[in-house]
Design a protein around this motif. Structure first.
Motif, PDB file in Angstrom:
ATOM      1  N   LYS A  12      95.676  20.068  27.779  1.00  9.80           N
ATOM      2  CA  LYS A  12      96.192  18.717  27.579  1.00  9.80           C
ATOM      3  C   LYS A  12      97.148  18.676  26.393  1.00  9.80           C
ATOM      4  O   LYS A  12      97.000  19.418  25.445  1.00  9.80           O
ATOM      5  N   GLY A  13      98.113  17.734  26.506  1.00  5.92           N
ATOM      6  CA  GLY A  13      98.991  17.459  25.370  1.00  5.92           C
ATOM      7  C   GLY A  13     100.183  18.376  25.236  1.00  5.92           C
ATOM      8  O   GLY A  13     100.956  18.241  24.273  1.00  5.92           O
ATOM      9  N   VAL A  14     100.397  19.281  26.135  1.00  2.00           N
ATOM     10  CA  VAL A  14     101.561  20.176  26.052  1.00  2.00           C
ATOM     11  C   VAL A  14     102.215  20.265  27.428  1.00  2.00           C
ATOM     12  O   VAL A  14     101.580  19.985  28.449  1.00  2.00           O
ATOM     13  N   THR A  15     103.490  20.656  27.423  1.00  2.00           N
ATOM     14  CA  THR A  15     104.217  20.794  28.680  1.00  2.00           C
ATOM     15  C   THR A  15     104.382  22.275  29.040  1.00  2.00           C
ATOM     16  O   THR A  15     104.216  23.165  28.192  1.00  2.00           O
ATOM     17  N   GLY A  16     104.734  22.528  30.284  1.00  2.00           N
ATOM     18  CA  GLY A  16     104.982  23.896  30.709  1.00  2.00           C
ATOM     19  C   GLY A  16     106.146  24.533  29.981  1.00  2.00           C
ATOM     20  O   GLY A  16     106.127  25.739  29.686  1.00  2.00           O
ATOM     21  N   HIS A  17     107.173  23.689  29.694  1.00  2.34           N
ATOM     22  CA  HIS A  17     108.315  24.196  28.936  1.00  2.34           C
ATOM     23  C   HIS A  17     107.870  24.681  27.558  1.00  2.34           C
ATOM     24  O   HIS A  17     108.267  25.756  27.092  1.00  2.34           O
ATOM     25  N   GLU A  18     107.043  23.899  26.874  1.00  5.43           N
ATOM     26  CA  GLU A  18     106.595  24.267  25.531  1.00  5.43           C
ATOM     27  C   GLU A  18     105.721  25.526  25.551  1.00  5.43           C
ATOM     28  O   GLU A  18     105.872  26.412  24.691  1.00  5.43           O
ATOM     29  N   VAL A  19     104.812  25.589  26.509  1.00  8.54           N
ATOM     30  CA  VAL A  19     103.934  26.763  26.584  1.00  8.54           C
ATOM     31  C   VAL A  19     104.751  28.032  26.817  1.00  8.54           C
ATOM     32  O   VAL A  19     104.579  29.051  26.131  1.00  8.54           O
ATOM     33  N   CYS A  20     105.669  27.977  27.783  1.00 12.23           N
ATOM     34  CA  CYS A  20     106.464  29.172  28.085  1.00 12.23           C
ATOM     35  C   CYS A  20     107.427  29.513  26.948  1.00 12.23           C
ATOM     36  O   CYS A  20     107.698  30.691  26.679  1.00 12.23           O
ATOM     37  N   HIS A  21     107.932  28.481  26.291  1.00 11.47           N
ATOM     38  CA  HIS A  21     108.847  28.755  25.186  1.00 11.47           C
ATOM     39  C   HIS A  21     108.148  29.539  24.072  1.00 11.47           C
ATOM     40  O   HIS A  21     108.682  30.542  23.575  1.00 11.47           O
ATOM     41  N   PRO A  28     114.968  26.320  17.245  1.00 11.61           N
ATOM     42  CA  PRO A  28     115.638  25.402  18.180  1.00 11.61           C
ATOM     43  C   PRO A  28     115.360  25.806  19.624  1.00 11.61           C
ATOM     44  O   PRO A  28     115.414  26.983  19.980  1.00 11.61           O
ATOM     45  N   VAL A  29     115.011  24.808  20.429  1.00 12.57           N
ATOM     46  CA  VAL A  29     114.691  25.050  21.830  1.00 12.57           C
ATOM     47  C   VAL A  29     115.900  24.668  22.674  1.00 12.57           C
ATOM     48  O   VAL A  29     116.317  23.507  22.674  1.00 12.57           O
ATOM     49  N   PRO A  30     116.471  25.613  23.371  1.00 13.41           N
ATOM     50  CA  PRO A  30     117.632  25.282  24.224  1.00 13.41           C
ATOM     51  C   PRO A  30     117.204  24.320  25.320  1.00 13.41           C
ATOM     52  O   PRO A  30     116.033  24.267  25.703  1.00 13.41           O
ATOM     53  N   PRO A  31     118.132  23.582  25.835  1.00 13.77           N
ATOM     54  CA  PRO A  31     117.801  22.675  26.943  1.00 13.77           C
ATOM     55  C   PRO A  31     117.331  23.459  28.157  1.00 13.77           C
ATOM     56  O   PRO A  31     117.641  24.639  28.326  1.00 13.77           O
ATOM     57  N   GLY A  32     116.586  22.772  29.000  1.00 17.00           N
ATOM     58  CA  GLY A  32     116.006  23.440  30.152  1.00 17.00           C
ATOM     59  C   GLY A  32     117.025  24.067  31.075  1.00 17.00           C
ATOM     60  O   GLY A  32     116.769  25.085  31.710  1.00 17.00           O
TER      61      GLY A  32
END
Length: 596
Positions: free
Chosen positions: A423-432, A350-354
């Motif tokens: 491409k295709g990913v966000t900074g949040h996803e990469v850092c998570h 589970p990814v917590p909200p930003g």
């Protein structure tokens, strides 16, 4: 290292004339092989035997190896104050104690057991007895003396003459002694008779005899009262002849001795030359033996701790580089096979909200984390184009890797900086996924062991990890704090920034050990998400997003690895790491809702 000493109760351990031997047991680090390096083992010294077990609890399952110390050679390492090398023929154990004091304790105990083992010790001589005696020693000396003159025939003949003269001289001495004894007897008898006559004259005085003291015989002839002793009457010994012969014999002895000395002086030079030649031959043989032993030892134990990374390593820089490159190639092949056979297990993380990542936190490292974050936001995002010290070392598509060469006390501390666009990913996803410890082992192939030492908050943890050993480099471990943060943009037209910073810290639950070299790191993964507007009324898809990545790494590897090797490894491994990680993120996010 924990150690214990216990007295053994068996009769075998007790020498009749020595104190009871002491059993010693404790933890020592033993060199296993170049892959696993130093491993802790429970080592026991008992009954002149050194044995080791995987741990103290596994002693009941039997030892994993043992050495008889009777003919063992114990060598304290020249440079490593904690290391002992114990060799018996071609078998060598490399052991490391916790500190020099424990090493000294082990060496003294091993030497004590070895001295009492019954090979050449004083107790063994008393136990086994000796057949040597003065007679046998004298016989051996005589045989040695005779053999020394095998080639000196003339000298041997002269020595034979000396023995003959000795026999003659002994007989002559005996003869002269008999003569002197006879003379002493005659003198004693004469004195006795003279004393008797003097006593008689006092009782019956007579007229003086004008012609001396004579008695008249019946025939009227005169006879001396005390006839002189005649040598002829003393067993017929010719004193003058014996004296002449004695003188001749001693003269012959002196002449022969002079001749012997002359011969020995003449042969001294040739003997000295022979000795010099033999000494030179011996020196060459010893040098050849040492050289052969060193070569054999090098071939037999190549891969041992003496060839490991260190200030006194026996491996040169070129061999070090070739060995590291070969080891990395093997790891790559193993990883490729594992990837082809691996079936990924879906992990629900589970990814917590930003907003949860926007807070600083209240743990004891909160101030340090905020300081590191601000430094990275200030300096890591600066353009490298204006800094002439940055060198572009790799460019592959959107990925560029820069390096700035820095050395401190001979250790390479080159800062690395990489930029990439995925491409295709966000900074949040990469850092998570870069921060999430639950999936760390899925993409990080260089880690051997990994665990979370302490969870400080929802966005900060302390992590300890050991990296796979790349022989002949020493194994590295890292203890660091990992924090993930969301930095809100100050301008509404700018994207928010996601950042993960990992920096070294200290912790009581993960202290440095002698098995690994502790590396120091300061790493940051900084990401921003760019969104291109979709056509018409379509929703934003992954085709419309692009993640700009800036990765910076300041690593102090510690140890003594050559600078050229460290730079070559960094140049080779960092691009592979970025591509491997970004591919993993794309795979994990494919088909899932976009997480901004």
């Amino acid at each position: 290292m924990s150690e214990k000493s216990s007295s053994s109760g068996s009769d075998e351990d007790v020498d009749p004339e020595s104190a009871q031997r002491v059993e010693l047991g404790g933890v020592l680090s033993k060199w296993t092989n170049y892959i696993h390096g130093w491993q802790d083992r429970w080592v026991v010294l008992k009954n002149n035997t050194l044995s080791y077990y995987k741990s103290e609890d596994e002693r009941e399952y039997g030892c994993r190896g043992s050495l008889c110390l009777s003919k063992a050679v114990i060598t304290p390492h020249e440079f490593d104050e904690c290391r002992i090398d114990i060799s018996v023929n071609d078998s060598v154990w490399y052991l490391r104690a916790e500190d020099p004091e424990h090493r000294l304790q082990w060496i003294e105990s091993i030497e004590l057991h070895k001295a009492e083992s019954g090979y050449g010790s004083e107790t063994s001589l008393r136990r086994h007895g000796s057949m040597l005696s003065l007679t046998s020693a004298a016989s051996a000396l005589s045989a040695t003396s005779t053999s020394s003159f095998k080639k000196g025939h003339r000298l041997r003949e002269k020595l034979s003459e000396m023995e003959t003269f000795r026999d003659i001289l002994c007989r002559q001495v005996d003869t002269l002694q008999k003569y002197f004894d006879s003379c002493a007897d005659v003198v004693s008898k004469d004195e006795f008779q003279r004393d008797r006559v003097e006593e008689d004259e006092e009782d019956f005085p007579t007229t003086a005899r004008a012609e001396g003291e004579h008695n008249l015989n019946n025939n009227g002839s005169k006879e001396k009262l005390f006839p002189p002793a005649s040598p002829k009457s003393m067993n017929g010994i010719d004193f003058k002849g014996e004296a002449i012969t004695f003188k001749a014999t001693t003269a012959g002895i002196l002449s022969t001795l002079s001749h012997c000395i002359e011969l020995m002086v003449k042969r001294e030079d040739s003997w000295q030359k022979r000795v010099d030649k033999e000494l030179e031959k011996r020196r060459r043989v010893e040098d050849a033996y040492k050289s052969a032993m060193n070569e054999m030892k090098k071939k037999s134990h190549y891969g041992g701790p003496d060839y490991e990374e260190g200030p006194n390593s026996l491996i040169n820089e070129d061999e070090f580089f070739d060995a590291v490159e070969a080891a990395l190639d093997r790891q790559d092949k193993i990883e490729e096979q594992c990837q082809s056979e691996k079936v990924r297990i879906p992990r629900i993380t589970p990814v917590p909200p930003g907003d949860a990542y926007s807070t600083i936190g209240s743990h004891r490292f909160a101030t340090k984390v905020e300081e590191m974050v601000q430094n990275h936001m200030t300096y890591s995002l600066q353009d490298v184009g204006g800094d002439a010290n940055w060198q572009l070392v790799i460019e592959e598509g959107e990925m560029k890797v820069y390096r700035r060469e820095v050395e401190e006390n001979g250790i390479v501390l080159d800062p690395l900086k990489a930029t990439h666009a995925v491409k295709g990913v966000t900074g949040h996803e990469v850092c998570h996924y870069f921060w999430d410890t639950a999936v760390r082992m899925d993409w990080e192939t260089t880690i051997e062991n990994f665990n979370v030492v302490e969870t400080l908050s929802d966005n900060a943890v302390i992590v300890y990890q050991t990296h796979k050993r790349v022989w002949p480099a020493s194994q590295r471990d890292v203890l660091y704090l990992s924090a993930i943060r969301k930095i809100l943009a100050t301008n509404e037209n700018d994207p928010d920034t996601w950042l993960v910073c990992n920096f070294s810290v200290d912790h009581d639950k993960a202290l440095p050990t002698n098995r690994c070299v502790r590396a120091k790191i300061n790493v940051a993964m900084i990401c921003q998400t760019l969104v291109s507007p979709p056509e018409g009324d379509k929703e934003i898809s992954r085709d419309n997003i692009l993640c700009k990545i800036t990765y910076v790494a300041n690593v102090n590897p510690g140890g003594w690895a050559p600078a050229s090797v460290l730079r070559a490894v960094a140049k080779r491994e960092y691009p592979k790491f970025l591509k491997r990680f970004t591919s993993f993120v794309q795979e994990k996010t494919a088909g899932k809702p976009i997480l901004f």
